[in-house]
Design a protein around this motif. Structure first.
Motif, PDB file in Angstrom:
ATOM      1  N   ASP A  40      -7.840  -0.093  -2.699  1.00 21.44           N
ATOM      2  CA  ASP A  40      -7.147   1.168  -2.435  1.00 21.44           C
ATOM      3  C   ASP A  40      -8.017   2.278  -2.990  1.00 21.44           C
ATOM      4  O   ASP A  40      -8.411   2.243  -4.170  1.00 21.44           O
TER       5      ASP A  40
ATOM      6  N   TRP B 181       0.824  -1.192   0.000  1.00 20.37           N
ATOM      7  CA  TRP B 181       0.000   0.000   0.000  1.00 20.37           C
ATOM      8  C   TRP B 181       0.858   1.241   0.000  1.00 20.37           C
ATOM      9  O   TRP B 181       1.806   1.366   0.766  1.00 20.37           O
TER      10      TRP B 181
ATOM     11  N   GLU C 244      -5.060   0.367   6.125  1.00 22.23           N
ATOM     12  CA  GLU C 244      -3.927   1.291   5.980  1.00 22.23           C
ATOM     13  C   GLU C 244      -4.462   2.704   5.828  1.00 22.23           C
ATOM     14  O   GLU C 244      -5.510   2.906   5.229  1.00 22.23           O
TER      15      GLU C 244
ATOM     16  N   ARG D 217      -6.437   2.034   2.472  1.00 21.39           N
ATOM     17  CA  ARG D 217      -6.669   0.686   1.957  1.00 21.39           C
ATOM     18  C   ARG D 217      -7.750   0.060   2.824  1.00 21.39           C
ATOM     19  O   ARG D 217      -7.710   0.170   4.055  1.00 21.39           O
TER      20      ARG D 217
ATOM     21  N   THR E  16      -9.745  -6.425  -1.460  1.00 18.84           N
ATOM     22  CA  THR E  16      -8.906  -5.354  -0.926  1.00 18.84           C
ATOM     23  C   THR E  16      -8.929  -4.181  -1.903  1.00 18.84           C
ATOM     24  O   THR E  16      -8.713  -4.370  -3.112  1.00 18.84           O
TER      25      THR E  16
END
Ligand code: FES
Ligand SMILES: [Fe+2]
Length: 345
Positions: free
Chosen positions: A231, A4, A262, A245, A229
């Protein structure tokens, strides 16, 4: 999965987007958003046990002096607290002549029917039988074994949350003409984020999907076999964005969990719970979407100024209302197409 890195020229945690991407110039996501991939993730979610527990509302809406009314699969329910704060749940119709108990006052932990004064202290009485209830500190759950038809469990599956004493929680509820699976399917399509909600998200990339690592064990962040997942940058104000993230998982058949792993608000979760309410007057299914945001931040000073954290504000504020409406519209559209045999694929 690629490590990330905050998108753009980040001045962490808030970054100014110098060159915003025009909506119609962003990369199309439809090729990645494969219907079969979403359908598979939905199927696995639906196969998870629920123990027959249903979210009926926010814990804090069950107050000392006021009960909470709820409906699950056409069953009218009432939830209140005894004098020591313990939650009690049961049928929402008075066993005497059927008064709506959710409209009855609570006096010192006893629900007193406002038609003829029948008093319920939470124990079985005159044909009224309590139901198992669970208060997880943010949400209230009721167990309905006849509705769920699964082996019952003593408590619901409550996803891990940041420590409540160090976070801020908000719960909102909406109702749509759809089934719980339509709500879950909407959340299992993270690719629609920057296209369908350009007012909230930008620079969205799905960096991990369940089929990318089919043998992976779920890791500490909840990713792995069933994690999407993502971003993404949250738009907070003007051209300011907060890159994070986030991982989407399905801990239960009617629950989708988004955890920020994140970036700003790391550890914060958004839990989306879909509860079937029963049919409307036209026989169409209605589903309640109960969404709990439990936000925390590792940044110093968060405890004092929790509500000011940008992502927290973004997720909790009235600005989220449009996101809500649009996601419900997506779920309703999906149900409409499914129920008329027009759903693609
Ligand atoms: S209907 Fe509740 S006491 Fe009569
Ligand atoms: Fe959405």
């Amino acid at each position: 999965m690629k490590p990330w890195r905050p998108a753009g020229r980040a001045r962490y945690p808030l970054s100014l987007r110098h060159r915003p991407v025009r909506w119609d110039k962003q990369r199309p996501t439809w090729r990645q958003a494969r219907p079969a991939l979403i359908a598979e993730a939905l199927k696995r979610a639906q196969a998870r046990p629920s123990g027959n527990w249903y979210v009926v509302g926010a814990s804090r809406d069950v107050r000392a002096d006021r009960s909470l009314s709820a409906t699950v699969a056409g069953q009218e329910l009432v939830v209140w607290r005894t004098a020591d704060g313990r939650p009690v749940a049961g049928p929402g119709s008075c066993p005497h002549l059927g008064a709506p108990l959710a409209e009855s006052p609570v006096r010192c932990g006893t629900l007193v029917c406002h038609w003829h004064g029948l008093a319920l202290d939470g124990g079985p009485f005159a044909g009224w039988e309590p139901l198992p209830v669970h208060d997880d500190g943010v949400l209230m759950w009721v167990r309905l074994d006849q509705v769920g038809g699964e082996p019952p469990t003593p408590a619901p599956v409550v996803p891990p949350r940041p420590q409540l004493s160090r976070s801020v929680a908000a719960v909102c509820t909406g109702v749509g003409i759809c089934e719980p699976e339509d709500v879950v399917a909407n959340r299992l399509d993270p690719w629609h984020g920057a296209w369908f909600h350009p007012y909230s998200f930008v620079d969205l990339t799905v960096v991990g999907t369940p089929d990318a690592e089919p043998d992976a064990e779920p890791d500490a962040e909840g990713a792995g076999e069933d994690g999407f997942t993502v971003d993404v940058s949250f738009k907070v104000a003007g051209r300011f964005v907060v890159p994070v993230r986030a991982v989407f998982t399905t801990p239960g058949p009617r629950t989708v969990l988004m955890r920020i792993t994140e970036g700003e608000g790391r550890g914060s979760v958004v839990e989306t719970h879909a509860t079937p309410l029963g049919p409307d007057e036209l026989g169409r299914p209605r589903t309640a979407v109960v969404e709990a945001v439990v936000a925390s931040s590792a940044r110093p000073g968060f405890a004092a100024a929790r509500a000011a954290a940008p992502v927290v504000r973004r997720l909790m504020a009235a600005g989220a209302a449009r996101l809500w409406r649009d996601d419900l519209a997506y779920a309703e559209r999906r149900w409409l197409l499914r129920s008329t045999g027009r759903f693609p694929g």
